[in-house]
Write an enzyme that holds these catalytic residues in place. Structure first.
Site, PDB file in Angstrom:
ATOM      1  N   SER A 179       0.772  -1.250   0.000  1.00 28.23           N
ATOM      2  CA  SER A 179       0.000   0.000   0.000  1.00 28.23           C
ATOM      3  C   SER A 179       0.801   1.296   0.000  1.00 28.23           C
ATOM      4  O   SER A 179       0.366   2.287  -0.585  1.00 28.23           O
ATOM      5  CB  SER A 179      -0.946   0.020   1.203  1.00 28.23           C
ATOM      6  OG  SER A 179      -0.193   0.059   2.400  1.00 28.23           O
ATOM      7  N   PRO A 232       2.981   4.544  -0.621  1.00 30.24           N
ATOM      8  CA  PRO A 232       2.639   5.578   0.368  1.00 30.24           C
ATOM      9  C   PRO A 232       1.147   5.850   0.543  1.00 30.24           C
ATOM     10  O   PRO A 232       0.772   6.757   1.276  1.00 30.24           O
ATOM     11  CB  PRO A 232       3.345   6.814  -0.193  1.00 30.24           C
ATOM     12  CG  PRO A 232       3.292   6.614  -1.668  1.00 30.24           C
ATOM     13  CD  PRO A 232       3.452   5.138  -1.893  1.00 30.24           C
ATOM     14  N   GLY A 233       0.295   5.110  -0.163  1.00 32.36           N
ATOM     15  CA  GLY A 233      -1.132   5.178   0.153  1.00 32.36           C
ATOM     16  C   GLY A 233      -2.021   5.855  -0.860  1.00 32.36           C
ATOM     17  O   GLY A 233      -3.214   6.052  -0.592  1.00 32.36           O
ATOM     18  N   ASP A 245       1.977  -3.161   4.417  1.00 29.75           N
ATOM     19  CA  ASP A 245       3.312  -2.811   3.939  1.00 29.75           C
ATOM     20  C   ASP A 245       4.322  -3.514   4.815  1.00 29.75           C
ATOM     21  O   ASP A 245       4.040  -3.826   5.986  1.00 29.75           O
ATOM     22  CB  ASP A 245       3.551  -1.308   3.954  1.00 29.75           C
ATOM     23  CG  ASP A 245       4.739  -0.921   3.072  1.00 29.75           C
ATOM     24  OD1 ASP A 245       4.544  -0.782   1.847  1.00 29.75           O
ATOM     25  OD2 ASP A 245       5.859  -0.807   3.595  1.00 29.75           O
ATOM     26  N   ASP A 267       4.491  -8.600   5.553  1.00 27.17           N
ATOM     27  CA  ASP A 267       4.931  -9.016   4.223  1.00 27.17           C
ATOM     28  C   ASP A 267       3.764  -9.751   3.568  1.00 27.17           C
ATOM     29  O   ASP A 267       3.252 -10.740   4.125  1.00 27.17           O
ATOM     30  CB  ASP A 267       6.150  -9.938   4.363  1.00 27.17           C
ATOM     31  CG  ASP A 267       6.767 -10.323   3.021  1.00 27.17           C
ATOM     32  OD1 ASP A 267       6.044 -10.349   2.008  1.00 27.17           O
ATOM     33  OD2 ASP A 267       7.969 -10.632   3.005  1.00 27.17           O
ATOM     34  N   ASP A 323      -0.503  -3.891  -6.093  1.00 22.92           N
ATOM     35  CA  ASP A 323       0.313  -2.934  -6.843  1.00 22.92           C
ATOM     36  C   ASP A 323       1.758  -3.312  -6.527  1.00 22.92           C
ATOM     37  O   ASP A 323       2.363  -2.789  -5.608  1.00 22.92           O
ATOM     38  CB  ASP A 323      -0.016  -1.504  -6.408  1.00 22.92           C
ATOM     39  CG  ASP A 323       0.694  -0.474  -7.268  1.00 22.92           C
ATOM     40  OD1 ASP A 323       0.719  -0.646  -8.495  1.00 22.92           O
ATOM     41  OD2 ASP A 323       1.246   0.485  -6.701  1.00 22.92           O
ATOM     42  N   CYS A 362       4.178  -0.322 -12.035  1.00 26.74           N
ATOM     43  CA  CYS A 362       4.555   0.942 -12.688  1.00 26.74           C
ATOM     44  C   CYS A 362       5.837   0.729 -13.499  1.00 26.74           C
ATOM     45  O   CYS A 362       6.817   1.457 -13.332  1.00 26.74           O
ATOM     46  CB  CYS A 362       4.727   2.063 -11.669  1.00 26.74           C
ATOM     47  SG  CYS A 362       5.895   1.712 -10.331  1.00 26.74           S
TER      48      CYS A 362
END
EC number: 2.1.1.176
Length: 448
Positions: free
Chosen positions: A260, A262-263, A285, A313, A332, A385
């Site tokens: 997650s 930085p959110g 996280d 984890d 993500d 990303c």
């Protein structure tokens, strides 16, 4: 380094710290906050820092012939020379005389007379001899490396996966300035009201051509807007908004954001739950310290009631959660970040092909661990990303081979769609970050 408000000297100091391991965006923001420089000088400082980082391989090659013993030259002097060449080569509005004078004065200010004389001599030698021109390099691959300052292995991967023409347009886009995009917090404000307020504050505002709740701001820094402080908007790239846009968030759902911090996506999920006045997103996280940023963002956006954080984890979910706990799961996944090369140019120099292999292994392990935790009929949204197949498509293929209970489903958003269920956004498509999103539905229980 000495105290200064000279944007060129601040650029040299910032670049030196980035070369020593500092993150470009954090270091630059810190320098801007700690100095007393106006908006025009902030723009010049930002331009030089990101420009030198973006063109690092090219600039390094151009100054190399003029430095006899590079190991004996202090790191800040190397950065100073790169800033001079960047201004000469890429900032056409700045006269050569001004670049020379400023560079020599900075050498004198930061060093001693011997350094000043050396820098003066190198500048004049460059002026007499000329600089290496990437367009004159005969080898096509080396020419691309030097023209766009992207390591050869990345270019080779892209050519193999998308072809030379698409690779060239991707490379050309990477050294353009990144847009400043924000996401509307629709739980607090509607689009038209926010646009009116931002316009009144002096911003130029355009709707995102990619993300439904995205806006493009120019004119001022987005974090200076009062709406940022009150949580009515948050800073997020347009591409990064897409994974949550693909999630069919419904009332009373328990949703897992497996990676997650930085959110940004966590608060995006919580925003949708808030609009329905029910549900919870569990934000995982590895590190408690990183989850503090998730909590900070959630509180600023008035969404903390819909978020639970847990330092864990994602590969160890079995220790805490029973099978078929979550209605939806977002992964993500940790990746190289090569889709962010425009916004974080140093990434291209830091990552290796070995890193890609290791990250792909971690991603598959996370997906395998979360698979049993999703309820039958629930959606798994997997995103990265990056723009390299080994970190997204290939991982997905491996996961589906091991988990026949999951099926890819089509993606249909406001501005983009994918019939296959795999959505790829390259940096040149919308001048945004490169991103990959896949949606999978669980059709039956996972094998034990």
């Amino acid at each position: 380094m000495t105290k200064t408000n000279n944007p060129r000297q601040l650029a040299v100091e910032t670049l030196t710290k980035i070369e020593q391991g500092a993150y470009s965006s954090l270091q630059l923001n810190q320098v801007i906050q700690n100095s007393q420089i106006d908006e025009r000088d902030v723009n010049l400082l930002t331009n030089i820092v990101y420009g030198v980082l973006q063109h690092k391989l090219t600039l390094t090659a151009q100054i190399k012939p003029f430095i006899k013993n590079p190991k004996k030259v202090q790191p800040w002097v190397i950065e100073l020379l790169k800033t001079a060449v960047y201004q000469l080569e890429y900032l056409n509005r700045i006269p050569k005389r001004a670049v020379f004078n400023e560079t020599i004065n900075i050498a004198k200010h930061l060093g001693h007379d011997g350094i000043r004389k050396m820098v003066t001599g190198i500048l004049h030698q460059m002026d007499r001899s000329g600089l290496m021109n990437p367009a004159h390099i005969k080898d096509p691959l080396e020419r691309l490396v030097m023209e766009y300052s992207v390591p050869k292995w990345i270019i080779e991967q892209l050519i193999e996966q998308v072809g030379i023409d698409k690779t060239t347009t991707i490379l050309a886009s990477l050294n353009q300035p990144a847009k400043q995009s924000v996401r509307i917090n629709t739980a607090l404000i509607d689009r038209d009201t926010l646009i009116d307020q931002l316009t009144a504050e002096g911003y130029q505002v355009e709707p995102s051509p990619l993300a439904a709740d995205g806006l493009i701001l120019t004119g001022r820094s987005a974090n200076a807007a009062k709406e940022f402080k009150t949580g009515e908007l948050t800073i997020q790239d347009e591409s990064a908004m897409l994974p949550v846009e693909t999630m069919p968030i419904k009332p009373d759902q328990l949703i897992l954001d497996a990676c997650s911090a930085p959110g940004g996506k966590t608060t995006q999920i919580a925003e949708q739950l808030s609009l329905q006045h029910s549900g919870q997103v569990v934000a995982l996280d590895l590190h408690e310290s990183r989850l503090k940023q998730v909590v900070k963002n959630a509180k600023r956006m008035h969404l903390n009631d819909y978020i639970t954080t847990k330092a864990l984890d994602a590969r160890k979910l079995d220790q805490v959660y029973a099978d078929e706990t979550f209605n939806q799961i977002l992964v993500d996944a940790p990746c190289s970040g090569l889709g962010l090369m425009r916004r974080k140019p140093e990434i291209r120099y830091e990552k290796t092909s070995q890193d890609i292999e290791q990250l792909a292994t971690i991603q598959l392990a996370i997906l395998n661990a979360i698979a049993p935790k999703l309820k039958v009929g629930g959606q798994l949204t997997y995103s990265t990303c990056t723009i390299i197949d080994q970190e997204n498509h290939d991982v997905l293929v491996a996961f589906l081979a091991q988990h026949p209970e999951f099926k890819l489903v089509p993606i249909k958003l406001a501005h983009v769609s994918s019939a296959s269920g795999e959505l790829r956004i390259y940096p040149d498509d919308f001048d945004s970050d490169g991103f990959f999103v896949a949606n999978l539905v669980k059709t039956e229980a996972s094998a034990s």
